[in-house]
Design an enzyme around this catalytic site. Structure first.
Site, PDB file in Angstrom:
ATOM      1  N   SER A  84      -8.760 -12.997  43.371  1.00  0.00           N
ATOM      2  CA  SER A  84      -8.710 -11.550  43.180  1.00  0.00           C
ATOM      3  C   SER A  84      -7.269 -11.118  43.005  1.00  0.00           C
ATOM      4  O   SER A  84      -6.334 -11.826  43.388  1.00  0.00           O
ATOM      5  CB  SER A  84      -9.333 -10.828  44.377  1.00  0.00           C
ATOM      6  OG  SER A  84      -8.447 -10.882  45.468  1.00  0.00           O
ATOM      7  N   LYS A  85      -7.154  -9.940  42.388  1.00  0.00           N
ATOM      8  CA  LYS A  85      -5.811  -9.397  42.164  1.00  0.00           C
ATOM      9  C   LYS A  85      -5.121  -9.224  43.512  1.00  0.00           C
ATOM     10  O   LYS A  85      -3.952  -9.495  43.668  1.00  0.00           O
ATOM     11  CB  LYS A  85      -5.921  -8.021  41.508  1.00  0.00           C
ATOM     12  CG  LYS A  85      -6.337  -8.079  40.068  1.00  0.00           C
ATOM     13  CD  LYS A  85      -6.618  -6.685  39.530  1.00  0.00           C
ATOM     14  CE  LYS A  85      -7.825  -6.760  38.629  1.00  0.00           C
ATOM     15  NZ  LYS A  85      -8.352  -5.511  38.187  1.00  0.00           N
ATOM     16  N   ARG A  86      -5.905  -8.744  44.473  1.00  0.00           N
ATOM     17  CA  ARG A  86      -5.323  -8.469  45.783  1.00  0.00           C
ATOM     18  C   ARG A  86      -4.781  -9.731  46.436  1.00  0.00           C
ATOM     19  O   ARG A  86      -3.816  -9.694  47.164  1.00  0.00           O
ATOM     20  CB  ARG A  86      -6.371  -7.813  46.698  1.00  0.00           C
ATOM     21  CG  ARG A  86      -6.120  -6.351  46.918  1.00  0.00           C
ATOM     22  CD  ARG A  86      -7.284  -5.690  47.612  1.00  0.00           C
ATOM     23  NE  ARG A  86      -8.438  -5.627  46.729  1.00  0.00           N
ATOM     24  CZ  ARG A  86      -9.655  -6.055  47.056  1.00  0.00           C
ATOM     25  NH1 ARG A  86      -9.883  -6.583  48.236  1.00  0.00           N
ATOM     26  NH2 ARG A  86     -10.658  -5.967  46.196  1.00  0.00           N
TER      27      ARG A  86
END
Ligand code: GLU
Length: 477
Positions: free
Chosen positions: A253-255
């Site tokens: 994920s981007k996070r």
């Protein structure tokens, strides 16, 4: 009735660069369309203004272009359902929300955030699932007066009773009891639609036949089915593809800092190898074949062969595929592709380097490191032993001397003869030729391994090679 034309879409929110997980969704949608000779559509879902990161639409388009995932309709290319950016379609969503309210399938709600918070607290205290209690549904006349006096209001879907079910192309039969599903907000108080309203309206108006998206949207699909039914539209087929996990088995994920796919280009990965590696995240051909060109993938890919289990991204597999795809490239294509990694070189120079490099690159960026000793001065790392281990001083001297002699006498045209002479010296001294060659590698390339050394000498030419051999000879004393 003839089967409807296959039309798939990739509908990213512009909230950051694309990583392998999001590109996998795009790739499967592209492959499904190309396999069927259908259309692939790009739609930017930017109605959540709070999560919007400016500039990311351009990054998304650049990534799809770089990977070769061409879209038939979308921003920049346009199409019959223009615009393909949701923030430019707000009036359409409002009209549709009004229609739902008029038909009794949705209702206005003026509950304040404070009331909603209180309601949820009370539900939690009673150990009930938190969901909207339909407080406004039964007092619509009053809600209309509140709205007229300027109170903020949202439109909520009136989730019907019963069961929502569908045959998911990847998941098989899925069903939910509607009683477990909240009355979803469709239009926010700022007049913007939520994802749920916008996605259904657009997928219908854009004639999408197959909705291919991440399986995190499965719990939303009953709401979408309720909307299709409320509008009197046929629902598309759904294919919910499983998550892509990183090597740590956590969801990419981007996070969590998953890498922007475009960075792989700078690191020397080929788009075709990335497409190949990403296709194998959840899809298999059904036979042993693992190496595919994009064209072969278009021919072979079907959603029916996508596995419902989460797929794990293995960087080693990407490396292996990248090396294979590099070796499949034509010399002309490599001459072009290496320009970035061998800056300042001419096409002719790269053409001469390619036969030495081709078998030794995992990424195109390896060319920079491998060619450095041939394109600049030879630098010997102080950590590199000279003479190398297992080779005594006298043998090393003899090796260098024989090379100097051979190059001076015979030049570098007859590489086989040179190789033979070096082998003979090593053998005479009882040194393994692999060890003996390390003397030559350090002398010519500055490292005990790298490009094939005799070919490297031929590239450098007689004068340069002799100069390096003499320098090495001087270091040996
Ligand atoms: N905008 C949604 C996302 O970025 C799209 C989900 C869908 O494909 O329906 O995840």
């Amino acid at each position: 009735m003839a089967a409807a034309r296959v039309r798939t879409r990739f509908a990213p929110s512009p909230t950051g660069a694309l990583h392998f997980g999001s590109v996998r969704t795009a790739l499967f949608a592209w492959l499904a369309a190309r396999h069927a000779g259908g259309d692939f559509i790009l739609r930017i879902e930017d109605t959540d203004q709070e999560r919007y990161i400016p500039g990311t639409e351009a990054l998304i388009i650049e990534t799809l272009n770089w990977l070769g995932l061409d879209f038939n309709e979308g921003p920049e290319v346009g199409g019959p359902h223009d615009p393909y950016i949701q923030s430019l379609r707000i009036a359409t969503y409002r009209e549709h929300a009004d229609r739902l309210v008029a038909d009794g399938n949705a209702y206005w709600c003026t509950c304040t955030p404070a009331r909603l918070a209180q309601m949820r607290d009370a539900q939690r205290a009673r150990s009930e699932p938190t969901r909207y209690d339909r407080h406004c549904l039964t007092r619509q006349a009053e809600v209309a007066r509140e709205r007229a006096s300027g109170m903020a209001a949202v439109v909520r879907l009136r989730m019907p009773d019963g069961v929502s079910e569908w045959d998911d192309v990847v998941r098989g039969h899925v069903s939910f009891a509607n009683a477990d599903i909240d009355d979803q907000v469709l239009l926010k108080s700022d007049g913007f639609p939520t994802y749920h309203l916008a996605v259904v309206v657009d997928d219908h108006l854009m004639e999408i036949s197959d909705v291919i998206r991440s399986d995190e949207w499965i719990p939303s699909t009953p709401k979408h089915l309720a909307l299709y039914a409320a509008f009197g539209w046929d629902a598309p087929r759904f294919a919910h593809v499983p998550a892509v996990l990183g090597p740590d088995h956590q969801k990419l994920s981007k996070r969590r800092g998953a890498r922007n796919v475009l960075e792989y280009g700078e690191l020397g990965y080929l788009p075709s190898a990335i497409v190949n590696a990403i296709a194998l995240l959840g899809w298999s051909s059904g036979d042993e074949q693992e190496v595919f060109s994009p064209q072969e993938l278009c021919e072979r890919f079907t959603l029916e062969r996508v596995n419902a289990a989460a797929a794990v991204f293995d960087p080693k597999r990407l490396d292996d595929l990248n090396g294979i795809h590099i070796r499949r490239m034509s010399v002309d294509d490599l001459v072009e592709a290496l320009e970035f990694h061998l800056p300042g070189t001419s096409k002719e120079t790269r053409r001469l380097l390619i036969p030495m490099l081709r078998e030794r690159m995992v990424t195109l960026a390896d060319a920079t490191r491998l060619c450095a000793p041939l394109l600049g001065e030879v630098t010997v790392d102080p950590g590199v032993e000279f003479p190398p281990k297992k080779v005594d001083q006298a043998t090393a001297v003899a090796m260098i001397d024989v090379c100097i002699e051979a190059v001076e006498e015979g030049g570098l045209d007859d590489q086989a003869a040179l190789l033979e002479r070096i082998r003979a010296v090593a053998e005479g001294a009882g040194v393994k030729s692999r060890d003996a060659f390390r003397v030559l590698y350090v002398a010519i390339l500055g490292t005990p391994a790298g490009l094939p050394v005799i070919e490297a000498m031929a590239f450098l030419g007689k004068d340069q090679s002799l100069q390096r051999l003499h320098q090495a000879r001087a270091r040996l004393g």
